[in-house]
Write a protein that holds these residues in place. Structure first.
Motif, PDB file in Angstrom:
ATOM      1  N   ASN A 194       6.743   0.723  -4.003  1.00  0.00           N
ATOM      2  CA  ASN A 194       6.260   1.303  -2.739  1.00  0.00           C
ATOM      3  C   ASN A 194       6.042   2.811  -2.837  1.00  0.00           C
ATOM      4  O   ASN A 194       5.301   3.393  -2.039  1.00  0.00           O
ATOM      5  CB  ASN A 194       7.291   1.077  -1.617  1.00  0.00           C
ATOM      6  N   PHE A 251       0.538  -3.013  -0.474  1.00  0.00           N
ATOM      7  CA  PHE A 251       0.835  -2.383   0.814  1.00  0.00           C
ATOM      8  C   PHE A 251      -0.142  -2.874   1.880  1.00  0.00           C
ATOM      9  O   PHE A 251       0.246  -3.220   3.011  1.00  0.00           O
ATOM     10  CB  PHE A 251       0.735  -0.865   0.633  1.00  0.00           C
ATOM     11  N   SER A 303      11.619  -5.164  -1.021  1.00  0.00           N
ATOM     12  CA  SER A 303      11.524  -4.271   0.139  1.00  0.00           C
ATOM     13  C   SER A 303      12.402  -4.763   1.279  1.00  0.00           C
ATOM     14  O   SER A 303      13.076  -3.969   1.952  1.00  0.00           O
ATOM     15  CB  SER A 303      10.067  -4.178   0.625  1.00  0.00           C
ATOM     16  N   SER A 340       0.360  -0.724  -5.906  1.00  0.00           N
ATOM     17  CA  SER A 340       1.103  -0.229  -4.745  1.00  0.00           C
ATOM     18  C   SER A 340       0.219  -0.231  -3.504  1.00  0.00           C
ATOM     19  O   SER A 340       0.648  -0.655  -2.424  1.00  0.00           O
ATOM     20  CB  SER A 340       1.624   1.187  -5.029  1.00  0.00           C
ATOM     21  N   THR A 369       3.619   5.596  -0.449  1.00  0.00           N
ATOM     22  CA  THR A 369       4.358   6.441   0.496  1.00  0.00           C
ATOM     23  C   THR A 369       4.111   7.916   0.211  1.00  0.00           C
ATOM     24  O   THR A 369       3.897   8.720   1.124  1.00  0.00           O
ATOM     25  CB  THR A 369       5.868   6.140   0.422  1.00  0.00           C
TER      26      THR A 369
END
Length: 356
Positions: free
Chosen positions: A224, A268, A303, A264, A228
């Motif tokens: 992640n 996401f 997660s 990622s 981010t």
């Protein structure tokens, strides 16, 4: 003549009125603040505080909180007697805070919406969402297979945090070629010193508006971490909306030359599409789960375990506060705005197609 102790409280009221009026003219803010004053301010801030990997903003917050608590402790016995003067001091502090907050960054909340500037139709039908979800799943599966060579193995990002930060800068260099308005200069990206509290509050990072440092929670699952980081960097270049920052983070990740960054970003986006399907109808996302490689589901489970590990009664309190904070700043969707970027993705896909 107005006494000095009333000046700052009065200025707070004037600031609020002026900003409310200015927010009615987003094109003015876009031209003179977001594309005029702010780029200069942000570059100065990042140059000033970006020389070290240490989070200066976190330290400043710590010092300010200490001084605030110390002041409250000192006046605790005289509060009933001097409550008026003490209240004026609190409002004066709020006035200075409000001024710096909006001067240094937060006026970007009132700029022209990205979908208007890019002429993106962000509304979509359920059928479009389902079709787009399938396309994203197919792309995510391909990248996952390229990385792991085994569809049942989760992705493990091999980079250190400093390496991810360097690759994040390169990702913006790549996405800028396709979208010149996403130019990023003067890096100031740091692991937050308060990553543990951020984890308990349910946040992956934040932008310090006073130092313009992108603070990233270094406790996050590594797969992640790239998206981010790119999200917080989007705030640095002046996109205050959470949905727009998510959208820019997605664009930057899929334009990266690095497969881990692409994974990622796409994973996401898949996760948020599935969440949006669930919001439309409970259980509607379940038919898409078997389409995902088992290894991707293991990353999603990673997660989930992370959030369960840090789940406390404090998280909904902080998120309620932040939800109302966003709504107060003309982000009408509040925390739901994090998933509203799905409409931007679908709208952009209509124009350009999903990047392959």
């Amino acid at each position: 003549m107005i006494q000095k102790k009333y000046i700052l409280p009065l200025l707070l009221l004037i600031q609020i009125i002026v900003l409310k009026i200015a927010s009615l003219f987003p094109k003015f803010i876009e031209e003179y603040y977001s594309n005029g004053m702010y780029p200069i301010i942000s570059k100065i801030s990042r140059t000033t505080f970006g020389f070290t990997t240490l989070s200066i903003g976190d330290i400043i917050y710590g010092i300010v909180l200490f001084l605030v608590f110390r002041w409250f402790w000192k006046v605790r016995k005289t509060w009933k007697i001097s409550w008026k003067d003490n209240l004026l001091k609190i409002v004066s502090f709020a006035s200075v805070f409000y001024f710096l907050f909006h001067l240094l960054w937060a006026t970007n909340y009132h700029r022209v919406k990205m979908y208007e500037k890019q002429e993106i139709e962000k509304e979509y039908s359920i059928e479009e969402l389902e079709s787009f979800t399938i396309k994203l799943i197919e792309k995510t599966n391909v990248i996952h297979q390229q990385i792991t060579k085994d569809d049942s193995v989760k992705v493990v990002v091999p980079y250190s945090i400093p390496e991810i930060f360097e690759l994040s800068i390169k990702s913006y260099e790549s996405v800028e070629k396709a979208y010149p308005f996403l130019s990023y200069e003067k890096p100031s990206i740091k692991p937050s010193l308060i990553s543990v509290p951020l984890s308990y509050m349910g946040f992956g990072g934040y932008l310090n508006p006073f130092t313009n440092e992108a603070q990233v929670n270094d406790r996050l699952p590594k797969y992640n971490f790239p998206t981010t980081t790119l999200h917080e960097m989007a705030h640095q270049i002046g996109y205050a909306s959470e949905s727009e920052a998510n959208f820019i983070g997605f664009l930057a990740s899929i334009h990266s030359e690095d497969m881990y960054f692409q994974y990622s970003g796409y994973s996401f986006a898949v996760k948020h599409c599935l969440r949006n399907l669930e919001r439309i109808e409970e259980g509607r996302s379940e038919k898409f789960l078997p389409l995902l490689n088992p290894g991707i589901l293991k990353n999603f489970e990673e997660s989930k375990r992370f959030h369960e590990e840090y789940e406390t009664f404090l998280e909904p309190i902080f998120k309620t506060f932040y939800d109302n904070f966003l709504k107060f700043n003309k982000q009408k969707d509040g925390l739901e705005g994090y998933s509203k970027f799905v409409g931007l993705m679908i709208g952009m896909e209509r124009k350009n197609g999903v990047r392959s």
